[in-house]
Design a protein around this motif. Structure first.
Motif, PDB file in Angstrom:
ATOM      1  N   VAL A 236       0.890  -1.346  -0.161  1.00 60.39           N
ATOM      2  CA  VAL A 236      -0.111  -0.242   0.093  1.00 60.39           C
ATOM      3  C   VAL A 236       0.706   1.321   0.038  1.00 60.39           C
ATOM      4  O   VAL A 236       1.766   1.123   0.773  1.00 60.39           O
ATOM      5  CB  VAL A 236      -0.977  -0.015   1.104  1.00 60.39           C
ATOM      6  CG1 VAL A 236      -1.705   1.201   1.184  1.00 60.39           C
ATOM      7  CG2 VAL A 236      -1.734  -1.389   1.366  1.00 60.39           C
ATOM      8  N   ASP A 237       0.489   2.080  -1.101  1.00 63.61           N
ATOM      9  CA  ASP A 237       1.116   3.325  -0.898  1.00 63.61           C
ATOM     10  C   ASP A 237       2.970   3.070  -1.233  1.00 63.61           C
ATOM     11  O   ASP A 237       3.538   3.541  -0.347  1.00 63.61           O
ATOM     12  CB  ASP A 237       1.070   4.275   0.356  1.00 63.61           C
ATOM     13  CG  ASP A 237      -0.302   4.726   0.163  1.00 63.61           C
ATOM     14  OD1 ASP A 237      -0.851   4.868  -0.756  1.00 63.61           O
ATOM     15  OD2 ASP A 237      -0.819   4.969   1.514  1.00 63.61           O
ATOM     16  N   ILE A 238       3.204   2.305  -2.160  1.00 63.03           N
ATOM     17  CA  ILE A 238       4.513   1.915  -2.332  1.00 63.03           C
ATOM     18  C   ILE A 238       5.555   3.208  -2.709  1.00 63.03           C
ATOM     19  O   ILE A 238       4.890   4.050  -3.538  1.00 63.03           O
ATOM     20  CB  ILE A 238       4.407   0.858  -3.545  1.00 63.03           C
ATOM     21  CG1 ILE A 238       3.615  -0.274  -3.284  1.00 63.03           C
ATOM     22  CG2 ILE A 238       6.162   0.228  -3.729  1.00 63.03           C
ATOM     23  CD1 ILE A 238       3.569  -1.310  -4.406  1.00 63.03           C
ATOM     24  N   ASP A 239       6.647   3.338  -2.254  1.00 65.53           N
ATOM     25  CA  ASP A 239       7.459   4.554  -2.810  1.00 65.53           C
ATOM     26  C   ASP A 239       7.597   4.351  -4.291  1.00 65.53           C
ATOM     27  O   ASP A 239       7.842   3.452  -4.821  1.00 65.53           O
ATOM     28  CB  ASP A 239       8.749   4.185  -1.981  1.00 65.53           C
ATOM     29  CG  ASP A 239       9.879   5.470  -2.311  1.00 65.53           C
ATOM     30  OD1 ASP A 239      10.732   5.223  -3.197  1.00 65.53           O
ATOM     31  OD2 ASP A 239       9.588   6.515  -1.813  1.00 65.53           O
ATOM     32  N   THR A 240       7.434   5.576  -4.691  1.00 68.85           N
ATOM     33  CA  THR A 240       7.369   5.806  -6.281  1.00 68.85           C
ATOM     34  C   THR A 240       8.705   5.346  -6.934  1.00 68.85           C
ATOM     35  O   THR A 240       8.734   4.870  -7.837  1.00 68.85           O
ATOM     36  CB  THR A 240       6.920   7.223  -6.503  1.00 68.85           C
ATOM     37  OG1 THR A 240       7.597   8.158  -5.972  1.00 68.85           O
ATOM     38  CG2 THR A 240       5.338   7.471  -6.351  1.00 68.85           C
ATOM     39  N   SER A 241       9.777   6.070  -6.181  1.00 69.68           N
ATOM     40  CA  SER A 241      11.109   5.429  -6.815  1.00 69.68           C
ATOM     41  C   SER A 241      11.238   4.151  -6.725  1.00 69.68           C
ATOM     42  O   SER A 241      11.969   3.557  -7.809  1.00 69.68           O
ATOM     43  CB  SER A 241      12.214   6.403  -5.932  1.00 69.68           C
ATOM     44  OG  SER A 241      12.216   5.917  -4.671  1.00 69.68           O
ATOM     45  N   LEU A 242      10.921   3.390  -5.608  1.00 70.04           N
ATOM     46  CA  LEU A 242      11.187   1.865  -5.680  1.00 70.04           C
ATOM     47  C   LEU A 242      10.184   1.193  -6.554  1.00 70.04           C
ATOM     48  O   LEU A 242      10.572   0.073  -7.288  1.00 70.04           O
ATOM     49  CB  LEU A 242      10.779   1.555  -4.130  1.00 70.04           C
ATOM     50  CG  LEU A 242      10.780   0.081  -3.846  1.00 70.04           C
ATOM     51  CD1 LEU A 242      12.423  -0.544  -4.123  1.00 70.04           C
ATOM     52  CD2 LEU A 242      10.499  -0.316  -2.424  1.00 70.04           C
ATOM     53  N   GLN A 243       9.107   1.910  -6.697  1.00 68.54           N
ATOM     54  CA  GLN A 243       8.328   1.086  -7.746  1.00 68.54           C
ATOM     55  C   GLN A 243       8.665   1.401  -9.292  1.00 68.54           C
ATOM     56  O   GLN A 243       8.498   0.305  -9.998  1.00 68.54           O
ATOM     57  CB  GLN A 243       6.819   1.792  -7.609  1.00 68.54           C
ATOM     58  CG  GLN A 243       5.726   0.852  -8.379  1.00 68.54           C
ATOM     59  CD  GLN A 243       4.235   1.379  -7.721  1.00 68.54           C
ATOM     60  OE1 GLN A 243       4.071   2.700  -7.745  1.00 68.54           O
ATOM     61  NE2 GLN A 243       3.333   0.527  -7.912  1.00 68.54           N
TER      62      GLN A 243
END
Length: 742
Positions: A236-243
């Motif tokens: 939930v709400d994964i970090d955008t840079s990690l995604q």
């Protein structure tokens, strides 16, 4: 009209000057369906379309399966995302459960709804009764051929479905919806014929009859289950840079949740029964839900290797490739991007899936001869040559640009006749291209692709294993060809290619658990299913499992109940009953091998699907007073980390305390080592006979396991005692290793 035109014959030419004026009998204006329009009427649209509504998690794109424009994350021209493709009339008043956002389908693909999965969560805890408010006018899990939609040319990425009238399923991945062969035998009917339409209308009428089985997924609110899975696995709400640039941990969590959800959906569909003419694809629906929830990895499109995906990783569904960011389209065999060259845009191939649809070939696993897309044989017997467009053009451009192209090889699953396995084989470069006549007589583009040097073994390992099976090559380091001496369905070889050790300490091989005395229990009903237990019946064994069968038709565990109730000795169902999976022996070709620093271990020649049964922990049931020097003890009273957190504060307990020693007598389960991040978990299996109960320990795969990867499980934590097992140094090598185990 006749008065103005006079009579018309072959000898008298038509005098057009006598036509003064012709007016239509009525004014023709566009007619749109009303909110109450029935989908069974001739005026109704051929499929239901509902756009994803959001709100979308940060960094998540608006997901449209098959047609995936390369727009920036989070952007769209409409209030909730991109504008709808032209040519689609969206009926108003369509009531669709908010938990099931059905995306646009522009390539002959109508996604469905969600399912379940193995989980320690009681299945019935997520079931809600159907209501008038959540019933859809159309079964959401029916797949019908949509009206052709104009292909988007944004960024020169064009993806289309099967050509109209084509029935050839042996062409290529970009011209048919990939059927992975594991879902209840259903495939998506992409025929656009009157016969197909009549069959579907008939099926809908049957489904409305008094004996119909409910098929609408609105009967089960699966959104709580989806949210529970996402929270449990931190999606939930994964970090955008990690995604955008994911690591292996995120990729594995996404694929694991996908399989848990897919299996749950499959179990729910299974319990509703089969509706003739209606195809339900749990694999596509689970992927759609996760895409809409933003639970995906490697959202940034790229050339070359994908972070978090290793060479040799296996996938059993095309949607998994998409979720992992390895290959974007779920139909097309060629994935490509658009790049600007001198102010113009041209396509560039980034990945291909070679699944044997065309005459693809390779020699030693380092060279692949890949066939282009298109050129199918239609119903009217017209054979069409392939054209230098779309994916073919992208491959040709990549030949001249010299960029790397990811290759995924599709293979037959040896353990399931209709199944497919997708193996990531690393990056290749296109060496040359040409045109030749195919078997059908049409011109086919051919591309010779060479595997880049310095990469780990990929497809070549699979070829080696197949040669071991066929006897063409001998397995190096074999000490015993069959450790079991014929006690198992399949031979289990003993291998050491590390040192001079000749084998483990002597023990008697026993494929089953030996009870001195069974547990006493209240009298239990036995089933009388002479043809095997079936879902959606009054079978007492099904009722013990919460009203669901715990296994799929392929023998995969569908739900992680606290206990699996299998059919017992008193049941009248045959040995091949679907509820006796752990009783039918080994289905995998295993080997006991010498590890570098952990003694003997266990691994498989076969790839293992998530949820697949591997083996039992066999041995002798003993009392609590155990030998402290016994390293081959399995104690169900230990504390084990569940595969997914149970939504309760109560401790998870097995119905009976069971302690098994495999020191003197046991099976291959005794060789499975500990790991802090295991790929195997255990489930208690209960088999009942009148007033007697027999508890067994079954091992199942947590995730997909490639061939020759060591099989490990977490040994758990013993109960607090003054004199208990001492800590031992852990050598599992995991990035999350605790440094010790008991």
């Amino acid at each position: 009209m006749e008065d103005n035109l006079g009579s018309v014959s072959d000898s008298v030419p038509l005098d057009k000057s006598r036509v003064i004026s012709v007016k239509p009998l009525r004014c023709l204006v566009p007619i749109f369906p009303s909110p109450a329009a029935s989908f069974a009427t001739p005026q109704s649209l051929p499929f239901a379309f509902v756009a994803p509504t959001g709100p979308f998690p940060p960094g998540a794109s608006k997901f449209f399966p098959v047609f995936v424009p390369n727009e920036p994350q989070g952007q769209g021209s409409g209030p909730n995302g991109p504008n709808l493709p032209t040519g689609l009339n969206v009926p108003t008043g369509l009531n669709v459960p908010t938990a099931l956002n059905i995306p646009n389908v522009s390539n002959g693909l109508n996604q469905g709804t969600p399912d379940t999965i193995p989980s320690p969560v009681p299945l019935n805890s997520f079931r809600t009764p159907a209501s008038a408010e959540n019933k859809s006018p159309v079964p959401l899990n029916s797949f019908r051929t949509p009206t052709p939609v104009p292909a988007s040319t944004e960024n020169n990425v064009v993806r289309r479905g099967r050509p109209r009238g084509s029935k050839n399923r042996e062409t290529h991945d970009d011209v048919h919806i990939e059927d992975d062969g594991y879902e209840n035998g259903f495939t998506i009917d992409t025929e656009d014929s009157s016969d197909a339409i009549r069959r579907k209308r008939k099926a809908r009428k049957v489904a409305k009859g008094p004996q119909a089985v409910a098929v609408s997924s609105s009967e089960v609110d699966i959104d709580p289950l989806v949210n529970h899975l996402l929270r449990s696995f931190n999606l939930v709400d994964i970090d955008t840079s990690l995604q955008a640039d994911s690591d292996q941990d995120l990729v594995q969590r996404v694929v694991m949740v996908y399989n848990l959800l897919r299996r749950k959906i499959l179990q729910l569909d299974d319990a509703r029964g089969v509706i003739p003419g209606i195809s339900r694809r749990a694999d596509l629906r689970a992927g759609t839900i996760l895409m809409n929830k933003g639970a995906r990895a490697n959202t940034k499109r790229r050339v070359g290797a994908v972070p978090g995906v290793n060479i040799g990783d296996v996938f059993f569904f095309r949607m998994e490739l998409c979720l992992a960011g390895l290959h974007a389209p779920i139909m097309a065999g060629i994935d490509y991007l658009s790049v600007k060259v001198s102010g113009d845009e041209e396509p560039m191939a980034v990945s291909i899936v070679s699944s044997g649809g065309y005459e693809d070939d390779g020699d030693d696993g380092e060279v692949l001869i890949y066939s282009g897309q298109g050129g199918v044989q239609r119903n009217d017997k017209l054979v069409m040559d392939q054209k230098l467009e779309r994916g073919n053009l992208a491959l040709e451009k990549s030949l001249h640009r010299g960029n790397e192209v990811r290759v995924v090889r599709g293979l037959k699953d040896g353990t399931h006749q209709t199944g497919k396995i997708y193996v990531y084989d690393g990056v290749y470069k296109i060496h040359e291209s040409w045109i030749e006549k195919g078997k059908s007589g049409c011109n086919v583009f051919k591309y010779k692709m060479l595997r880049m040097k310095g990469q780990p073994e990929g497809f070549v390992l699979w070829k080696s294993i197949q040669q071991w099976r066929d006897g063409a090559n001998k397995r190096v380091g074999v000490i015993l060809p069959d450790l079991t001496s014929g006690a198992e369905n399949l031979p289990i070889c003993l291998v050491n290619d590390v040192d001079g050790e000749k084998g483990p300490a002597y023990f008697t091989y026993s494929p089953s658990l030996k009870y001195a005395k069974p547990f006493a229990s209240s009298k239990s009903l036995s089933c009388r299913c002479s043809n095997g237990c079936q879902p959606a019946t009054n079978c007492p064994c099904v009722e013990k499992n919460g009203g669901y069968l715990p296994y799929s038709t392929a023998g995969v565990l569908l739900s992680h109940n606290l206990v699996i109730h299998e059919c017992g000795p008193s049941c009248l169902c045959p040995p091949i009953c679907r509820n006796r999976i752990s009783q039918t022996g080994l289905k995998l070709r295993l080997e006991v091998f010498r590890t570098k620093n952990k003694g003997w271990g266990l691994r498989s020649w076969d790839p293992i699907r998530a949820g697949a049964f591997i083996c039992e922990y066999a041995g002798e049931v003993i009392d609590n007073g155990t030998d402290s020097d016994d390293d081959y003890i399995f104690d169900t009273t230990r504390t084990f980390e569940p595969l997914e957190p149970v939504p309760t504060d109560e401790p998870v307990k097995t119905p009976f305390p069971l302690i098994v020693s495999a020191k003197n007598k046991g099976n291959v389960g005794r060789f499975m080592n500990h790991s802090c991040t295991p790929n195997v978990y255990w489930q208690p299996i209960l088999r009942e006979k009148e007033e007697e109960s027999y508890l067994h320990v079954g091992f199942y795969a947590i995730k997909h396991i490639p061939p020759l990867h060591e099989l490990t499980f977490n040994y758990g934590i013993p109960r607090a005692q003054k004199t208990g097992p001492q800590r031992k140094k852990c050598l599992c090598g995991s990035t999350k290793c605790k440094g010790y185990f008991y």
